[in-house]
Design an enzyme around this catalytic site. Structure first.
Site, PDB file in Angstrom:
ATOM      1  N   ASP A   6       1.345   2.686  -9.581  1.00 48.99           N
ATOM      2  CA  ASP A   6       0.531   3.726  -8.960  1.00 48.99           C
ATOM      3  C   ASP A   6      -0.600   4.072  -9.932  1.00 48.99           C
ATOM      4  OD1 ASP A   6      -0.239   5.823  -7.219  1.00 48.99           O
ATOM      5  OD2 ASP A   6       0.952   7.245  -8.384  1.00 48.99           O
ATOM      6  N   ASP A   8      -2.894   7.352  -9.840  1.00 43.93           N
ATOM      7  CA  ASP A   8      -2.966   8.764 -10.233  1.00 43.93           C
ATOM      8  C   ASP A   8      -1.592   9.274 -10.646  1.00 43.93           C
ATOM      9  OD1 ASP A   8      -5.651   8.680  -9.458  1.00 43.93           O
ATOM     10  OD2 ASP A   8      -5.136   9.197  -7.398  1.00 43.93           O
ATOM     11  N   ASP A 137       4.923   8.083  -9.325  1.00 43.28           N
ATOM     12  CA  ASP A 137       5.408   9.443  -9.560  1.00 43.28           C
ATOM     13  C   ASP A 137       5.770  10.174  -8.273  1.00 43.28           C
ATOM     14  OD1 ASP A 137       2.578   9.401  -9.060  1.00 43.28           O
ATOM     15  OD2 ASP A 137       2.455  11.484  -9.700  1.00 43.28           O
TER      16      ASP A 137
END
EC number: 3.1.3.-
Length: 186
Positions: A6, A8, A137
């Site tokens: 991922d 961000d 996240d």
């Protein structure tokens, strides 16, 4: 092995950049501290009357482009490539995509080089992307398909209630991924 990272919160430090921007724009209103975050969507951690202020920060021109790297992320990305892993950046653009999409490419070019932009996959549904591992996240990832990848949670305060999957950060990634590599050979 195909590893999806991922962008961000995993490669780009969205959280701390947001807090810095909040303090500059709203010095009289204390931002929610990173350690106190409860929701994946940052605006949800703010009172309803402050959510528009939060959204204005992360949708502003230049915000995504100018995010600093998460400490250790760039080195880990390069090391994974050097180890022969097929590493792709798999990111979901914001719903307010006007600045976000182009800025994600610009961020990758700035921090990983122009060639790495060919490794960027932008999608609203990560379950449709093929891979062996997804490091993200976001605590729960759902979509149209049953994903082939195994979700490894990149540690953050808002995802610590998820205890059924491996968890890593850029300080312990080698140990966690070594276990995943061993598991995939079994």
């Amino acid at each position: 092995m195909l590893i999806l990272l991922d962008q961000d919160g995993v490669l780009a430090d969205f959280e701390h950049a947001f807090i810095d921007a909040w303090r500059k724009r709203h010095p009289d209103i204390e931002p929610v501290a990173f350690k106190d975050r409860k929701s994946f969507h940052i605006r949800e951690d703010y009172a309803p009357e402050l959510r528009g202020l939060a959204e204005a920060i992360y949708t502003a021109p230049g915000f995504i482009r100018d995010l600093p790297p998460v400490p250790g992320a760039i080195e880990a990305f390069r090391e994974l490539l050097a180890l022969g892993m097929d590493v792709r950046i798999c990111s979901s653009p914001l719903m307010q995509f006007e600045n976000c999409v182009a800025e994600k490419y610009l961020w990758v070019e700035r921090h990983l080089g122009r060639e790495a932009t060919q490794r960027l996959i932008l999608t609203r549904d990560k379950t449709l992307v093929q891979g062996d591992l997804l490091i993200d996240d976001r605590p729960v990832i759902t979509g149209a398909a049953r994903p082939r990848w195994r979700h490894i949670i990149y540690d953050a305060p808002y995802n610590r209630d998820q205890t059924d999957r491996p968890r890593l950060d850029w300080r312990n990634w080698r140990n966690v991924l070594a276990g995943e590599l061993y598991r995939s050979d079994a």
